[in-house]
Scaffold this active site. Structure first.
Site, PDB file in Angstrom:
ATOM      1  N   LYS A   1       0.857  -1.184   0.000  1.00  0.00           N
ATOM      2  CA  LYS A   1       0.000   0.000   0.000  1.00  0.00           C
ATOM      3  C   LYS A   1       0.896   1.239   0.000  1.00  0.00           C
ATOM      4  O   LYS A   1       1.916   1.288   0.706  1.00  0.00           O
ATOM      5  CB  LYS A   1      -0.882  -0.043   1.246  1.00  0.00           C
ATOM      6  CG  LYS A   1      -1.933   1.044   1.355  1.00  0.00           C
ATOM      7  CD  LYS A   1      -2.770   0.810   2.608  1.00  0.00           C
ATOM      8  CE  LYS A   1      -3.911   1.800   2.770  1.00  0.00           C
ATOM      9  NZ  LYS A   1      -4.722   1.504   3.977  1.00  0.00           N
TER      10      LYS A   1
ATOM     11  N   SER B   1      -9.511  -1.277   7.068  1.00  0.00           N
ATOM     12  CA  SER B   1      -8.913  -1.092   5.747  1.00  0.00           C
ATOM     13  C   SER B   1      -8.091  -2.249   5.214  1.00  0.00           C
ATOM     14  O   SER B   1      -7.676  -2.227   4.052  1.00  0.00           O
ATOM     15  CB  SER B   1      -8.063   0.179   5.745  1.00  0.00           C
ATOM     16  OG  SER B   1      -8.875   1.312   5.904  1.00  0.00           O
TER      17      SER B   1
ATOM     18  N   SER C   1      -9.426   1.050   3.030  1.00  0.00           N
ATOM     19  CA  SER C   1      -8.675   1.960   2.180  1.00  0.00           C
ATOM     20  C   SER C   1      -7.567   1.271   1.389  1.00  0.00           C
ATOM     21  O   SER C   1      -6.987   1.862   0.484  1.00  0.00           O
ATOM     22  CB  SER C   1      -8.076   3.078   3.036  1.00  0.00           C
ATOM     23  OG  SER C   1      -7.148   2.566   3.977  1.00  0.00           O
TER      24      SER C   1
END
Length: 605
Positions: A195, A300, A276
């Site tokens: 990420k 997330s 996310s």
């Protein structure tokens, strides 16, 4: 699968001898699945050289010891490889040991390949890390921005590709393997997608924001450094919801000022991949990388895992360091793996734990981390366990109710006792808000001071608002309010929220103790949506959770046909190992994950 003893020149005679006696039936080997299998204990049992893996040195040792019996002076050095417990080292034991070598010279197929399968193929020379990395880079190039009649929207799952730097790291891994006769870890040579809020010294870290698109930090995040030390290849940086704020995975890094991009689900491109960590979820599900890492403040890791039929681990806060990760709310933030199987997630988690002086809460893990989380990968882990669920957390969505009801049946079939619980004891914990509102400005300032590239001129939340290079509308809807949080408000929040988290942990522990439970289970969400406030239970207690595919929606549900929904296991702090075992047992019994049909193999992958 073909296993060969001909690992190196000079053992051909041994191979022929084993072939002559015939390989014994592997009644003690766990059944392999499309998603991998044990590392420990099966692939480590009988190790004679003290390195926790079966390799050529063990093979040489046992071949030299053929004929040794329990009455001989050298028995203690080889007795661990007496697999049939007959008090003698025979060709049967040699054959058994050979089957435990991480080695497979059969065909290798990239799509859905597990870390274990990659290691076996690399050890056998069927594939190299360089070739593996290049094939993933090719898939990123071919698929991530693809739009056509079938692909109505781009995945948009990757912000930065590692390119030649990733290939150079893969070449170093191959060189190490060649020089040492095997990998330095189960992650050696495995291409990983991070990420884009994890600092990387060789790629910018944008946190999904256009103002920070050139944020080249001088060092890796602690977890990234641990991955590199294990030999993992950092393949690229995955997209995310800007500053990890929400579940839509909308970001501005690759867009002109005033515009943004959305990450799509590889199963249904009209739907979001969740967030996310949506880019990590979409890319790993579409087989654009081997294993991914996300962060989880309020869901997330688990939300995109559910949307994309993946396994996600939200570790105990304190098991993985947050240093070098762009924060959202440090009372709840934690980093962990997102993978296509429980075994891959366990392999990945092994390499990123550790005490970090720059994140003091990690000192709490001392004495609580097993040698390997893979030792819990037992398909019988559910036998004799008591698994509870709070009835109000199931909800009313037709797909979720149907799948959860079946999950209860499946858990019971694997030997667990499933206990429905009607209680209000968790209500305050499930209704406690996220720290992202009151903590974001404070925690972001700390990151800016300690990590942000000095060349980046946008160095505060106010400066970000003024610059305006962000997801459209987010300044007014989110950033301005969070920028107005005062020091007094922050301090008051920290006092009350940390107390709420401690109280939440106590409430869950009491519920588990009173009902003699090994874990709680609940739906991670609904089809492309959340289920109540279920995702808050783990962050509002600091306790670990593992989410695993529970099945897909069908037309009769009248929801979104084909959409995935996950089952989440939650346990006491630092019980990631037992939770991994429970999730693995459920996964192996049900095998619900499917491969996104829109992203098939390229060429001869």
């Amino acid at each position: 699968m073909r296993l060969s003893l001909m690992v190196v020149t000079g053992v051909c005679a041994t191979s022929l001898a084993v072939a002559a006696v015939g390989a014994p039936a592997r009644s003690d080997e766990p059944a392999l699945s499309d998603h991998g299998a044990y590392l420990a204990p099966y692939y480590t049992a009988g190790n004679l050289t003290g390195n926790d893996q079966i390799d050529k040195a063990d093979l040489d040792t046992i071949v030299a010891a053929i004929g040794t019996t329990s009455s001989d002076d050298g028995w203690s050095a080889v007795s661990a490889a007496d697999y049939d417990h007959d008090g003698a080292i025979t060709m049967t034991d040699v054959a058994q040991l050979s089957q435990r070598m991480l080695y497979d010279d059969g065909p290798f197929h990239l799509v859905e390949a597990s870390a274990l399968e990659m290691q076996k193929a690399m050890n056998a020379g069927v594939i190299t890390s360089v070739k593996l990395t290049q094939e993933y880079l090719d898939r990123i190039a071919a698929y991530d921005k693809l739009t056509d009649t079938d692909h109505v929207r781009a995945l948009n799952s990757i912000i930065t590709s590692g390119g030649q730097k990733a290939l150079d790291a893969a070449a170093e891994s191959d060189a190490y393997r060649a020089a040492h006769g095997g990998p330095r870890s189960m992650m050696d040579g495995i291409p990983v997608l991070l990420k884009d809020n994890y600092d990387t010294k060789d790629m910018p870290t944008s946190a999904g924001n256009g103002s920070w698109k050139d944020n080249q930090t001088g060092a890796d995040a602690f977890m990234v450094n641990e991955l590199r030390s294990s030999g993992a290849v950092i393949l690229g940086k995955a997209s995310l919801d800007e500053f990890a704020l929400g579940f839509s995975s909308e970001f501005s890094t690759l867009s002109a000022k005033g515009s943004s991009l959305l990450v799509a689900s590889p199963y249904n491109l009209s739907k979001t991949a969740g967030g996310s960590s949506g880019g990590t979820g979409a890319s790993i599900s579409a087989n654009l990388g081997a294993i991914g890492f996300g962060t989880d403040t309020g869901g997330s890791i688990r939300n995109p895992s559910s949307y994309n039929q993946l396994v996600g681990i939200r570790p105990t806060v304190g098991l993985t360091s947050r240093d070098g990760i762009v924060p959202l709310a440090l009372t709840q933030d934690t980093g962990g793996p997102i993978a296509r199987s429980v075994s891959d997630a366990a392999v990945a988690l092994d390499e990123v734990t550790g005490v970090d002086a720059n994140d003091p809460i990690t000192s709490e893990q001392t004495g609580k981390v097993p040698t390997s989380y893979t030792s819990y990968l037992d398909p019988t882990s559910l036998q004799g366990k008591r698994i509870g669920y709070v009835t109000s957390m199931v909800g009313s969505n037709a797909t979720t109710v149907r799948l959860f009801s079946q999950a209860v049946v499946d858990l019971t079939a694997q030997g667990a006792t499933v206990v429905p619980i009607t209680t209000t004891a968790l209500n305050s914990t499930l209704s406690e808000g996220s720290g992202s509102t009151n903590e974001f400005k404070h925690d972001l300032d700390v990151y800016i001071t300690n990590h942000l590239d000095p060349a980046i001129g946008v160095r505060s939340l106010q400066a970000l608002i003024d610059d305006g290079w962000m997801v459209p509308g987010r300044a007014a809807s989110t950033y301005v309010g969070r920028n107005n949080v005062t020091t007094d408000t922050y301090n008051t929040w920290i006092a009350t929220h940390t107390t709420a988290i401690a109280n939440g942990e106590t409430a869950v522990n009491t519920l588990m103790d009173d009902n003699d439970l090994d874990a709680l289970v609940y739906p991670t969400g609904n089809p492309y949506g959340t289920q109540g406030t279920n995702l808050r239970l783990s962050p509002n207690t600091g306790m670990p959770a593992v989410t695993v595919p529970m099945g897909q929606a069908i037309a009769a549900d009248n929801t979104t046909t084909g959409a995935g929904v996950n089952l989440e296991f939650l346990g006491k702090s630092y019980t990631e190992g037992p939770l991994i075992g429970l999730a693995y047992s459920y996964e192996q019994a049900t095998k619900h994950r499917t491969t996104p049909a829109l992203y098939p193999a390229l060429g001869d992958e």
